[in-house]
Design a protein around this motif. Structure first.
Motif, PDB file in Angstrom:
ATOM      1  N   ALA A 344       0.832  -1.206   0.000  1.00  0.00           N
ATOM      2  CA  ALA A 344       0.000   0.000   0.000  1.00  0.00           C
ATOM      3  C   ALA A 344       0.867   1.257   0.000  1.00  0.00           C
ATOM      4  O   ALA A 344       0.584   2.223  -0.724  1.00  0.00           O
ATOM      5  CB  ALA A 344      -0.928  -0.010   1.212  1.00  0.00           C
ATOM      6  N   ALA A 345       1.932   1.241   0.804  1.00  0.00           N
ATOM      7  CA  ALA A 345       2.836   2.390   0.848  1.00  0.00           C
ATOM      8  C   ALA A 345       3.503   2.613  -0.502  1.00  0.00           C
ATOM      9  O   ALA A 345       3.665   3.753  -0.965  1.00  0.00           O
ATOM     10  CB  ALA A 345       3.884   2.187   1.930  1.00  0.00           C
ATOM     11  N   GLU A 346       3.902   1.523  -1.167  1.00  0.00           N
ATOM     12  CA  GLU A 346       4.520   1.662  -2.485  1.00  0.00           C
ATOM     13  C   GLU A 346       3.513   2.196  -3.506  1.00  0.00           C
ATOM     14  O   GLU A 346       3.877   3.009  -4.367  1.00  0.00           O
ATOM     15  CB  GLU A 346       5.089   0.319  -2.941  1.00  0.00           C
ATOM     16  N   TRP A 347       2.271   1.755  -3.419  1.00  0.00           N
ATOM     17  CA  TRP A 347       1.258   2.274  -4.352  1.00  0.00           C
ATOM     18  C   TRP A 347       1.086   3.775  -4.163  1.00  0.00           C
ATOM     19  O   TRP A 347       1.020   4.541  -5.127  1.00  0.00           O
ATOM     20  CB  TRP A 347      -0.065   1.546  -4.144  1.00  0.00           C
ATOM     21  N   ILE A 348       1.043   4.229  -2.903  1.00  0.00           N
ATOM     22  CA  ILE A 348       0.872   5.656  -2.628  1.00  0.00           C
ATOM     23  C   ILE A 348       2.038   6.457  -3.203  1.00  0.00           C
ATOM     24  O   ILE A 348       1.844   7.532  -3.790  1.00  0.00           O
ATOM     25  CB  ILE A 348       0.744   5.891  -1.110  1.00  0.00           C
ATOM     26  N   THR A 349       3.251   5.950  -3.073  1.00  0.00           N
ATOM     27  CA  THR A 349       4.431   6.705  -3.499  1.00  0.00           C
ATOM     28  C   THR A 349       4.762   6.532  -4.976  1.00  0.00           C
ATOM     29  O   THR A 349       5.443   7.382  -5.553  1.00  0.00           O
ATOM     30  CB  THR A 349       5.665   6.287  -2.679  1.00  0.00           C
TER      31      THR A 349
END
Length: 442
Positions: A344-349
């Motif tokens: 999820a963090a990678e998708w956001i960034t």
């Protein structure tokens, strides 16, 4: 390209393959449908997709324009469901002044969020309460200097989102009224502009910080310290080292703005400069990438340049920090939950150019930084190209990562506002600053 960039394929893909990235996410989505409902945090949602919806709690500190854009990013996630139809993000926003206290309390109390925003400068302070996600990242195609700020003692403790340096923002209408044409690309040009505004308009020329209050000006002083080739601490971060010429010159210039130069009033009221920039009674200030959301709301033409505001500076440097996304430790945290949180963090960034193109921050993910979406945005020519050039040229001075002190605690910076208010002589203020920081890092 900025340091750490890699040449992209002709079709615009990053060096990690799209099929690999989506393949792992589809695997997680399938696993979620088949039984990842056993992960901690799975809850039933009335009117939702079913009783096994997986909700990732996400704590942020963004307000104003930043907050609106981050909200739109999470709304997009919850519409598109890139990690599976049963995976949703629950975004909770805490004001800046409360965010880190709340986050620290949650981590020590055993009930932290799945993911949270943290400035890179806080990572060492929170290191023991964070998951080392070195083995969970799907890509390291980030600007190397920003990625490095997420690494401590060989471990990776955050997913980098951006860098947010500071620069010079100005009211073009006031400059032209004073007979000065942008750009402001040297200190002599900056000095000329300030003196012309003072002589030919009713506005104050320049205040270094929109947020004076009880401890403002610290970003600008740190910028000057680095422009004069000084350092704040020794390598072990156990002793303040700014008591010499560089630290004193930086503060002496800031104090001269509200003193003998007469470019600003010796008034450190919290909102005075922010109001003055909005209503046109102050022409110029130094602030970070996020300030574009304020400047775009103004009814005058505005401009931006690299912060060449310190006289006889040996080098150009801008104070910088980074927003990152961390995964806090929590009781009974499964490997699957960690992986889902990192995804999820990678998708956001990695999937949201709006964080740069609209919020104005310098993206950490190289494919976004080098993308047409960003380079064709209105903010690229306005601010982001200059910020990217400073990153490429090694001109960003990142805050030290302290293990037991808060770089943003205003109580450690009141010596700057005391000098700016003309209440304390510069030499005495610097001595007070050294004493305050030596006490803070012991």
């Amino acid at each position: 390209m900025v340091p750490g960039t890699t040449k992209r394929a002709e079709d615009g893909s990053s060096r990690r393959s799209e099929s690999s990235r989506l393949g792992r996410r589809r695997f997680l989505a399938a696993a979620g449908a088949a039984g990842v409902g056993g992960l901690s945090g799975c809850i039933g949602v009335a009117g939702g997709q079913g009783s096994d919806e997986t909700v990732l709690d996400y704590w942020t500190l963004f307000g104003g324009g930043d907050g609106e854009i981050m909200a739109s990013i999470i709304d997009k996630f919850n519409r598109e469901r890139p990690l599976g139809e049963d995976v949703r993000i629950n975004r909770q926003r805490t004001p800046w002044a409360e965010h880190y206290t709340r986050l620290f309390t949650s981590m020590t109390g055993g009930k932290p969020p799945d993911i949270a925003i943290s400035h890179a400068s806080y990572l060492r302070q929170f290191q023991d309460a964070l998951v080392d996600i070195s083995d969970n990242l799907d890509s390291n195609d980030y600007v190397e200097t920003i990625l490095d700020s997420c690494r401590i003692d060989g471990g990776q403790y955050a997913v980098p989102m951006d860098s947010h340096p500071v620069g010079l923002y100005y009211n073009v209408d006031l400059l032209r009224e004073a007979g000065v044409e942008p750009p402001i690309d040297s200190f002599p040009k900056f000095r000329e502009a300030c003196n012309a505004i003072l002589e030919n308009t009713d506005a104050l020329p320049f205040s270094p910080d929109p947020y004076w209050g009880g401890g403002g000006g610290f970003r600008q002083w740190f910028m000057g310290l680095n422009q004069y080739e000084g350092s704040m601490f020794n390598d072990a971060h156990t002793e303040a080292t700014f008591g010499g010429e560089a630290g004193t010159r930086s503060l002496d210039f800031l104090a001269s703005i509200s003193g003998e130069r007469g470019w600003d009033n010796a008034d450190i009221s919290a909102d005075r400069v922010a109001r003055g920039i909005r209503n046109g009674s102050i022409a110029m200030t130094v602030n970070g990438t996020w300030y574009v959301t304020v400047m775009q709301e103004q009814n005058y033409e505005w401009g931006f340049d690299k912060p060449r505001v310190f006289p006889e500076a040996q080098q150009l440097r801008s104070t910088a920090d980074s927003h990152t996304i961390v995964v806090p430790k929590q009781p009974n945290l499964s490997d699957e939950r960690v992986q889902l949180s990192v995804d999820a963090a990678e998708w956001i960034t990695q999937e949201n150019p709006s964080w740069g193109a609209q919020a104005g921050h310098l993206p950490a993910y190289n494919p976004i930084l080098n993308s047409d979406d960003l380079r064709q945005s209105a903010l690229w020519d306005k601010t982001l190209q200059s910020y990217a050039e400073m990153a490429e040229d090694g001109q960003l001075a990142y805050w030290p990562q302290l293990g037991n002190a808060d770089m943003y605690a205003t109580s450690n910076w009141t010596w700057i506002t005391d000098a700016y208010a003309q209440n304390t002589p510069v030499d005495a203020a610097v001595r007070q600053g050294v004493e305050a920081w030596n006490a803070a890092v012991q």
